[in-house]
Design a protein around this motif. Structure first.
Motif, mmCIF file in Angstrom:
data_model
loop_
_atom_site.group_PDB
_atom_site.id
_atom_site.type_symbol
_atom_site.label_atom_id
_atom_site.label_comp_id
_atom_site.label_asym_id
_atom_site.label_seq_id
_atom_site.Cartn_x
_atom_site.Cartn_y
_atom_site.Cartn_z
ATOM 1 N N LEU A 293 0.836 -1.199 0.000
ATOM 2 C CA LEU A 293 0.000 0.000 0.000
ATOM 3 C C LEU A 293 0.873 1.253 0.000
ATOM 4 O O LEU A 293 0.571 2.228 -0.685
ATOM 5 N N TYR A 294 1.969 1.199 0.770
ATOM 6 C CA TYR A 294 2.915 2.320 0.763
ATOM 7 C C TYR A 294 3.596 2.448 -0.598
ATOM 8 O O TYR A 294 3.849 3.557 -1.074
ATOM 9 N N MET B 228 2.337 1.822 -3.428
ATOM 10 C CA MET B 228 1.369 2.452 -4.336
ATOM 11 C C MET B 228 1.017 3.871 -3.915
ATOM 12 O O MET B 228 0.217 4.532 -4.566
ATOM 13 N N ARG B 229 1.605 4.349 -2.805
ATOM 14 C CA ARG B 229 1.367 5.693 -2.261
ATOM 15 C C ARG B 229 -0.103 5.937 -1.921
ATOM 16 O O ARG B 229 -0.599 7.064 -2.070
ATOM 17 N N LEU B 230 -0.809 4.923 -1.497
ATOM 18 C CA LEU B 230 -2.211 5.121 -1.146
ATOM 19 C C LEU B 230 -2.357 5.999 0.085
ATOM 20 O O LEU B 230 -3.431 6.548 0.339
ATOM 21 N N HIS B 231 -1.286 6.138 0.850
ATOM 22 C CA HIS B 231 -1.312 7.013 2.022
ATOM 23 C C HIS B 231 -0.992 8.461 1.657
ATOM 24 O O HIS B 231 -1.046 9.342 2.507
ATOM 25 N N LYS B 232 -0.667 8.710 0.379
ATOM 26 C CA LYS B 232 -0.356 10.060 -0.088
ATOM 27 C C LYS B 232 -1.163 10.338 -1.358
ATOM 28 O O LYS B 232 -0.682 10.097 -2.475
ATOM 29 N N ARG C 155 14.604 7.278 1.434
ATOM 30 C CA ARG C 155 15.415 6.113 1.821
ATOM 31 C C ARG C 155 14.628 5.050 2.580
ATOM 32 O O ARG C 155 15.128 3.936 2.761
ATOM 33 N N GLU C 156 13.409 5.361 3.042
ATOM 34 C CA GLU C 156 12.609 4.378 3.768
ATOM 35 C C GLU C 156 11.516 3.748 2.917
ATOM 36 O O GLU C 156 10.623 3.092 3.440
ATOM 37 N N ARG C 157 11.563 3.933 1.615
ATOM 38 C CA ARG C 157 10.541 3.337 0.747
ATOM 39 C C ARG C 157 10.664 1.816 0.741
ATOM 40 O O ARG C 157 11.759 1.271 0.922
ATOM 41 N N PRO C 158 9.543 1.093 0.532
ATOM 42 C CA PRO C 158 9.519 -0.369 0.700
ATOM 43 C C PRO C 158 10.543 -1.138 -0.137
ATOM 44 O O PRO C 158 11.118 -2.114 0.341
ATOM 45 N N LEU C 159 10.778 -0.720 -1.382
ATOM 46 C CA LEU C 159 11.749 -1.441 -2.202
ATOM 47 C C LEU C 159 13.178 -1.204 -1.711
ATOM 48 O O LEU C 159 14.014 -2.107 -1.745
ATOM 49 N N THR C 160 13.437 0.001 -1.248
ATOM 50 C CA THR C 160 14.774 0.333 -0.761
ATOM 51 C C THR C 160 15.100 -0.419 0.521
ATOM 52 O O THR C 160 16.243 -0.874 0.717
ATOM 53 N N THR C 161 14.107 -0.572 1.389
ATOM 54 C CA THR C 161 14.336 -1.248 2.667
ATOM 55 C C THR C 161 14.223 -2.765 2.553
ATOM 56 O O THR C 161 14.498 -3.474 3.526
ATOM 57 N N GLY C 162 13.794 -3.270 1.403
ATOM 58 C CA GLY C 162 13.662 -4.705 1.214
ATOM 59 C C GLY C 162 12.349 -5.289 1.692
ATOM 60 O O GLY C 162 12.173 -6.513 1.694
ATOM 61 N N GLN C 163 11.381 -4.434 2.065
ATOM 62 C CA GLN C 163 10.072 -4.945 2.497
ATOM 63 C C GLN C 163 9.286 -5.537 1.335
ATOM 64 O O GLN C 163 8.411 -6.376 1.537
ATOM 65 N N VAL C 164 9.575 -5.072 0.125
ATOM 66 C CA VAL C 164 8.953 -5.605 -1.089
ATOM 67 C C VAL C 164 10.067 -5.995 -2.044
ATOM 68 O O VAL C 164 11.019 -5.226 -2.254
ATOM 69 N N SER C 165 9.966 -7.169 -2.631
ATOM 70 C CA SER C 165 11.000 -7.623 -3.559
ATOM 71 C C SER C 165 10.814 -6.970 -4.932
ATOM 72 O O SER C 165 9.723 -6.488 -5.272
ATOM 73 N N GLU C 166 11.871 -6.973 -5.726
ATOM 74 C CA GLU C 166 11.795 -6.410 -7.073
ATOM 75 C C GLU C 166 10.786 -7.172 -7.925
ATOM 76 O O GLU C 166 10.016 -6.574 -8.682
ATOM 77 N N ARG C 167 10.783 -8.484 -7.796
ATOM 78 C CA ARG C 167 9.862 -9.308 -8.582
ATOM 79 C C ARG C 167 8.412 -9.010 -8.209
ATOM 80 O O ARG C 167 7.541 -8.897 -9.078
ATOM 81 N N ALA C 168 8.154 -8.857 -6.910
ATOM 82 C CA ALA C 168 6.800 -8.553 -6.458
ATOM 83 C C ALA C 168 6.355 -7.185 -6.952
ATOM 84 O O ALA C 168 5.191 -6.989 -7.319
ATOM 85 N N ALA C 169 7.268 -6.226 -6.978
ATOM 86 C CA ALA C 169 6.926 -4.884 -7.452
ATOM 87 C C ALA C 169 6.545 -4.911 -8.928
ATOM 88 O O ALA C 169 5.548 -4.289 -9.335
ATOM 89 N N LEU C 170 7.322 -5.630 -9.738
ATOM 90 C CA LEU C 170 6.998 -5.733 -11.159
ATOM 91 C C LEU C 170 5.664 -6.449 -11.366
ATOM 92 O O LEU C 170 4.876 -6.087 -12.246
ATOM 93 N N GLY C 171 5.406 -7.459 -10.548
ATOM 94 C CA GLY C 171 4.123 -8.158 -10.637
ATOM 95 C C GLY C 171 2.967 -7.254 -10.283
ATOM 96 O O GLY C 171 1.914 -7.269 -10.952
ATOM 97 N N LEU C 172 3.130 -6.441 -9.254
ATOM 98 C CA LEU C 172 2.083 -5.504 -8.855
ATOM 99 C C LEU C 172 1.840 -4.479 -9.953
ATOM 100 O O LEU C 172 0.685 -4.143 -10.263
ATOM 101 N N PHE C 173 2.903 -3.979 -10.561
ATOM 102 C CA PHE C 173 2.768 -3.025 -11.668
ATOM 103 C C PHE C 173 1.965 -3.647 -12.809
ATOM 104 O O PHE C 173 1.055 -3.004 -13.363
ATOM 105 N N ALA C 174 2.282 -4.877 -13.147
ATOM 106 C CA ALA C 174 1.575 -5.551 -14.238
ATOM 107 C C ALA C 174 0.099 -5.747 -13.911
ATOM 108 O O ALA C 174 -0.779 -5.527 -14.758
#
Length: 309
Positions: free
Chosen positions: A30-31, A33-37, A98-117
């Protein structure tokens, strides 16, 4: 009695613990996708609504309105995801990101690309409810959203590219409502590029020290000491374009009252960025939500008043 009581406590507490666990796993997405902003979604939504109300003469088709509003929310989220994916190695060097989910490792690169798709596919499914010309134009929207995050590596004008990405919903709205894109639609598209470049330059002024250090390009760096003047010129050009559009379409005094209010917000934003203080530059960027809102209010008010005459 005691075993029964313990069983009931465990029975009701276990689902609650599981629910918290699910939410904890979902929050990084959710972070991402910036749903909190919601500011980004609003800045994308206002010009879309401008176009829908003008193209629909004050009464846009309900289905088209639903598809575009939902599409704005989905594509803005998709844009945030692919932006963070593109900047995953840059964001850790910028204080604000610097605290964004991909940078901190909370979301993997593969998961991010899947979410985008997935987000793009859902948005594309909605567009399939409209004419094929709009469907074809939506492919351009996906291309712009997917490539924008990489522009800051190659050009000092990524803000202009963002304006095209954010504004592509304008010709799409005219195509959906009227079956074509008149000169007024393209004029509104150019106005949005000017406006977007102005407010995203304010945003880039926040990160300019970090961007200079790591080699990221932006209009804030390109303009340098003339940044405030450049932003002011862009704002005046956008407002001048909206005045020309109003004259071309025969819009009434309510519309121009909205433009006057937008001009007031532009002046206030110039005041905020006068010392280039990062926090105030960011506040000026956020203030553009009201700039877009009062213009829509003017368009809406014009057609509402016209329907009563």
């Amino acid at each position: 009695w005691r075993p029964a009581r313990c069983w009931s406590v465990n029975f009701f507490c276990r689902p609650w613990r599981n629910e918290r666990s699910v939410m904890e796993r979902l929050l990084p997405y959710l972070y991402l996708m910036r749903l909190h902003k919601p500011i980004g979604a609003l800045l994308l939504l206002w010009p879309t609504l401008w176009a829908l109300w003008i193209a629909g003469q004050g009464s846009p088709d309900p289905l088209i309105l639903f598809v575009f509003v939902a599409g704005v929310l989905l594509m803005r989220s998709a844009g945030c995801v692919i932006n963070d994916y593109a900047d995953r190695d840059i964001d850790r060097h910028v204080q604000r990101t610097r605290e964004r989910p991909l940078t901190t490792g909370q979301v993997s690169e593969r998961a991010a690309l899947g979410l985008f798709a997935v987000l793009c596919l859902i948005a594309f499914g909605l567009v399939l409810l409209l004419d094929w010309a709009v469907v074809l134009m939506s492919l351009v929207a996906v291309f712009l959203a997917a490539t924008y995050p990489f522009m800051k590596r190659y050009t000092y004008l990524p803000q202009v590219y963002l304006g095209a990405a954010f504004g592509w919903s304008i010709p799409m709205a005219f195509m959906a409502e009227t079956g074509g894109v008149p000169a007024a639609g393209w004029m509104l598209f150019v106005v949005n590029i000017l406006w977007t470049t102005a407010y995203d330059t304010m945003y880039a002024m926040v990160d300019r020290p970090d961007d200079l250090r790591i080699g990221v390009k932006s209009t804030a760096i390109l303009f340098g000491e003339t940044d405030r003047v450049a932003v002011g010129i862009l704002q005046m050009m956008a407002l001048a374009g909206l005045i020309m559009l109003g004259r071309q379409l025969g819009l009434g005094w309510v519309y121009y009252f909205g433009l006057a209010a937008a001009a007031g917000f532009a002046v206030y934003e110039q005041y905020l960025i006068k010392d280039r203080e990062p926090a105030l530059c960011f506040r000026a960027f956020l203030n553009n939500n009201w700039f877009g809102a009062v213009i829509f209010a003017g368009i809406l008010g014009h057609y509402q008043l016209q329907s009563l005459v």
